[in-house]
Write a protein that holds these residues in place. Structure first.
Motif, PDB file in Angstrom:
ATOM      1  N   UNK A 269       0.854  -1.104  -0.014  1.00 50.01           N
ATOM      2  CA  UNK A 269       0.075  -0.039  -0.034  1.00 50.01           C
ATOM      3  C   UNK A 269       0.824   1.327   0.014  1.00 50.01           C
ATOM      4  N   UNK A 270       2.060   1.190   0.667  1.00 51.46           N
ATOM      5  CA  UNK A 270       2.848   2.425   0.930  1.00 51.46           C
ATOM      6  C   UNK A 270       3.519   2.660  -0.728  1.00 51.46           C
ATOM      7  N   UNK A 271       4.025   1.485  -1.210  1.00 52.02           N
ATOM      8  CA  UNK A 271       4.347   1.749  -2.520  1.00 52.02           C
ATOM      9  C   UNK A 271       3.502   2.396  -3.474  1.00 52.02           C
ATOM     10  N   UNK A 272       2.359   1.729  -3.447  1.00 59.52           N
ATOM     11  CA  UNK A 272       1.046   2.125  -4.369  1.00 59.52           C
ATOM     12  C   UNK A 272       0.840   3.790  -4.137  1.00 59.52           C
ATOM     13  N   UNK A 273       0.911   4.232  -2.870  1.00 61.81           N
ATOM     14  CA  UNK A 273       0.649   5.622  -2.688  1.00 61.81           C
ATOM     15  C   UNK A 273       1.863   6.423  -3.235  1.00 61.81           C
ATOM     16  N   UNK A 274       2.933   5.743  -2.786  1.00 62.79           N
ATOM     17  CA  UNK A 274       4.260   6.687  -3.398  1.00 62.79           C
ATOM     18  C   UNK A 274       4.034   6.850  -4.881  1.00 62.79           C
ATOM     19  N   UNK A 275       3.918   5.807  -5.459  1.00 62.61           N
ATOM     20  CA  UNK A 275       3.670   5.965  -6.994  1.00 62.61           C
ATOM     21  C   UNK A 275       2.617   6.857  -7.448  1.00 62.61           C
ATOM     22  N   UNK A 276       1.489   6.944  -6.796  1.00 57.63           N
ATOM     23  CA  UNK A 276       0.444   7.781  -7.017  1.00 57.63           C
ATOM     24  C   UNK A 276       0.780   9.203  -6.637  1.00 57.63           C
ATOM     25  N   UNK A 277       1.339   9.437  -5.653  1.00 61.40           N
ATOM     26  CA  UNK A 277       1.978  10.924  -5.365  1.00 61.40           C
ATOM     27  C   UNK A 277       2.703  11.294  -6.320  1.00 61.40           C
ATOM     28  N   UNK A 278       3.881  10.254  -7.064  1.00 58.20           N
ATOM     29  CA  UNK A 278       4.737  10.839  -8.082  1.00 58.20           C
ATOM     30  C   UNK A 278       4.048  11.139  -9.010  1.00 58.20           C
ATOM     31  N   UNK A 279       2.885  10.255  -9.613  1.00 52.56           N
ATOM     32  CA  UNK A 279       2.302  10.732 -10.978  1.00 52.56           C
ATOM     33  C   UNK A 279       1.442  12.050 -10.466  1.00 52.56           C
ATOM     34  N   UNK A 280       1.055  12.311  -9.575  1.00 53.33           N
ATOM     35  CA  UNK A 280       0.184  13.384  -8.970  1.00 53.33           C
ATOM     36  C   UNK A 280       1.335  14.785  -9.323  1.00 53.33           C
ATOM     37  N   UNK A 281       2.510  14.390  -8.875  1.00 55.13           N
ATOM     38  CA  UNK A 281       3.640  15.405  -8.857  1.00 55.13           C
ATOM     39  C   UNK A 281       4.177  15.814 -10.284  1.00 55.13           C
ATOM     40  N   UNK A 282       3.981  14.639 -11.099  1.00 48.10           N
ATOM     41  CA  UNK A 282       4.264  14.988 -12.392  1.00 48.10           C
ATOM     42  C   UNK A 282       3.365  15.571 -13.169  1.00 48.10           C
ATOM     43  N   UNK A 283       2.031  15.370 -12.976  1.00 47.27           N
ATOM     44  CA  UNK A 283       1.065  15.932 -13.404  1.00 47.27           C
ATOM     45  C   UNK A 283       0.873  17.502 -13.195  1.00 47.27           C
ATOM     46  N   UNK A 284       1.367  17.847 -11.924  1.00 45.82           N
ATOM     47  CA  UNK A 284       1.484  19.175 -11.484  1.00 45.82           C
ATOM     48  C   UNK A 284       2.609  19.795 -12.216  1.00 45.82           C
ATOM     49  N   UNK A 285       3.741  19.179 -12.349  1.00 41.33           N
ATOM     50  CA  UNK A 285       4.932  19.993 -13.086  1.00 41.33           C
ATOM     51  C   UNK A 285       4.469  20.259 -14.293  1.00 41.33           C
ATOM     52  N   UNK A 286       3.660  19.254 -15.274  1.00 38.85           N
ATOM     53  CA  UNK A 286       3.389  19.283 -16.430  1.00 38.85           C
ATOM     54  C   UNK A 286       2.411  20.491 -16.700  1.00 38.85           C
ATOM     55  N   UNK A 287       1.515  20.766 -15.652  1.00 36.46           N
ATOM     56  CA  UNK A 287       0.613  21.838 -15.911  1.00 36.46           C
ATOM     57  C   UNK A 287       1.154  22.965 -15.546  1.00 36.46           C
ATOM     58  N   UNK A 288       2.108  23.082 -14.497  1.00 35.87           N
ATOM     59  CA  UNK A 288       2.882  24.453 -14.346  1.00 35.87           C
ATOM     60  C   UNK A 288       3.525  24.745 -15.776  1.00 35.87           C
ATOM     61  N   UNK A 289       4.295  23.828 -16.301  1.00 35.10           N
ATOM     62  CA  UNK A 289       5.118  23.794 -17.463  1.00 35.10           C
ATOM     63  C   UNK A 289       4.166  24.475 -18.535  1.00 35.10           C
ATOM     64  N   UNK A 290       2.810  24.113 -18.802  1.00 32.06           N
ATOM     65  CA  UNK A 290       1.978  24.349 -19.778  1.00 32.06           C
ATOM     66  C   UNK A 290       1.520  25.783 -19.592  1.00 32.06           C
ATOM     67  N   UNK A 291       1.322  26.084 -18.040  1.00 27.19           N
ATOM     68  CA  UNK A 291       0.810  27.406 -17.911  1.00 27.19           C
ATOM     69  C   UNK A 291       2.198  28.394 -18.278  1.00 27.19           C
ATOM     70  N   UNK A 292       3.357  27.988 -18.082  1.00 26.33           N
ATOM     71  CA  UNK A 292       4.483  28.824 -18.397  1.00 26.33           C
ATOM     72  C   UNK A 292       4.402  29.096 -19.731  1.00 26.33           C
ATOM     73  N   UNK A 293       4.318  28.204 -20.393  1.00 25.75           N
ATOM     74  CA  UNK A 293       4.221  28.437 -21.980  1.00 25.75           C
ATOM     75  C   UNK A 293       3.247  29.230 -22.516  1.00 25.75           C
ATOM     76  N   UNK A 294       2.098  28.974 -22.008  1.00 24.91           N
ATOM     77  CA  UNK A 294       1.156  29.770 -22.244  1.00 24.91           C
ATOM     78  C   UNK A 294       1.492  31.401 -21.856  1.00 24.91           C
ATOM     79  N   UNK A 295       1.708  31.662 -20.889  1.00 21.71           N
ATOM     80  CA  UNK A 295       2.353  32.958 -20.264  1.00 21.71           C
ATOM     81  C   UNK A 295       3.383  33.526 -20.969  1.00 21.71           C
TER      82      UNK A 295
END
Length: 363
Positions: free
Chosen positions: A261-287
């Motif tokens: 369960x801890x590994x699955x949770x860490x993997x989910x948190x990593x995916x969430x962080x990646x999506x967050x970084x991509x979102x920030x990068x996309x917003x920077x490109x838009x700006x």
């Protein structure tokens, strides 16, 4: 009757059941493993013997606990039966008292009927003499009913009674006194009834107080709990090894599950962080694209402004006759560009001379 089982006994039953199931499962696996060789696993026989001993120990403890409570229950039931018998007797006594009172009232009605039939007035001497005769009868009865309020006769009343008995009673008085005699018997009986009622009520109260003092059922329940608890501890001691193995197995499974369960949770948190970084990068490109569009728009407006100014300057120069007679608009435009170029060069020279002056001043 209800027999409680202590908490330790419940635990023993649960542990025993689980242990038996695990033992049966392991025994089945071992039997299957050695089936081809036709061998007998000695541990299976040992577990069967152990289960038999556990069952026998529990059954003996339960029988002993039931006997303790049963003996106390039988004694308590006898007390209850005695109280029930007392209450039944009280019910009979109350019914007997009520019947006597009803008959006394009926006899009073018969006396009143006789008075009216003989035409005796309530305030007549005959009626007063009758009431005095009834008082005398009650005075004689009080030697039997010793707990009633004392009845006394005055000297005048005794003298009048002597005269009545000397001259004899009237027919009306004789018939009424017979009824009064029956009422006297009923009153004496009620006096006996009241004494018995008090006696039975006192016996019931005493029995209940005695029960509270000794509380046999409570003590028996506690003793039964101790017997079951002792048996439970013994059975737990017999099963402690196997229970420990089961606990270790379950603990290991829980640890593995928790790690997963801890590994699955860490993997989910990593995916969430990646999506967050991509979102920030996309917003920077838009700006960035937005800023670039605004800059291009500003340059476009600036170019339009310069073109308009150049056109106005060109028209002004043409109108002023710059470029000489016969010069075309293209010639004037070329002359303007050359002049602007020279002016730009001149501006650069001026900037350079200022820098040179500053360098010389610093030297």
């Amino acid at each position: 009757m209800q027999v409680k089982a202590s908490s330790n006994d419940n635990q023993v039953i649960n542990v025993n059941s689980a242990a038996q199931e695990r033992a049966a499962e392991r025994a089945g696996k071992k039997a299957q493993k050695h089936n081809n060789t036709k061998s007998i696993f000695a541990g299976d026989l040992g577990m069967g013997m152990q289960n038999d001993l556990i069952t026998q120990r529990k059954q003996r403890a339960q029988r002993k606990a039931l006997k303790i409570i049963g003996d106390a229950w039988n004694g308590d039931r006898k007390i209850d039966q005695t109280i029930v018998e007392y209450k039944d007797k009280l019910a009979e006594l109350y019914a007997r008292r009520d019947e006597n009172m009803a008959e006394i009232e009926e006899l009073d009605e018969q006396k009143e009927a006789l008075r009216q039939a003989y035409g005796v007035q309530e305030d007549s001497q005959e009626q007063k003499d009758l009431e005095l005769l009834e008082k005398e009868a009650a005075w004689r009865r009080q030697t039997i009913i010793d707990d009633e309020k004392a009845i006394t006769l005055t000297d005048e009343e005794q003298e009048r009674l002597a005269e009545i008995h000397k001259q004899g009673l009237t027919e009306y008085q004789e018939r009424c006194m017979k009824l009064d005699g029956r009422q006297g018997d009923l009153e004496v009986d009620n006096w006996k009834v009241r004494r018995e009622i008090r006696s039975y009520n006192a016996a019931i109260t005493s029995t209940k107080l005695e029960r509270l003092k000794f509380h046999d059922m409570v003590d028996a329940q506690k003793n039964a709990d101790k017997v079951l608890e002792a048996a439970g501890k013994e059975v737990v001691g017999m099963l402690i090894g196997e229970a420990k193995d089961h606990v270790d197995e379950e603990l290991e499974e829980q640890v593995e599950e928790a790690k997963k369960e801890a590994e699955e949770k860490a993997e989910q948190e990593e995916k969430i962080e990646e999506r967050k970084e991509k979102q920030e990068e996309l917003e920077a490109r838009i700006d960035e694209a937005k800023a670039e569009r605004e800059e291009q728009e500003a340059r476009r407006r600036e170019a339009e402004e310069r073109s308009r100014e150049d056109a106005e300057l060109l028209d002004s120069m043409l109108e002023a006759g710059m470029g000489g007679i016969g010069a075309t608009k293209a010639d004037v435009k070329a002359a303007i560009k050359e002049m602007l170029h020279k002016m730009k060069l001149l501006e650069e020279d001026l900037k350079g001379s200022i820098v040179d002056d500053k360098i010389e001043d610093s030297l």
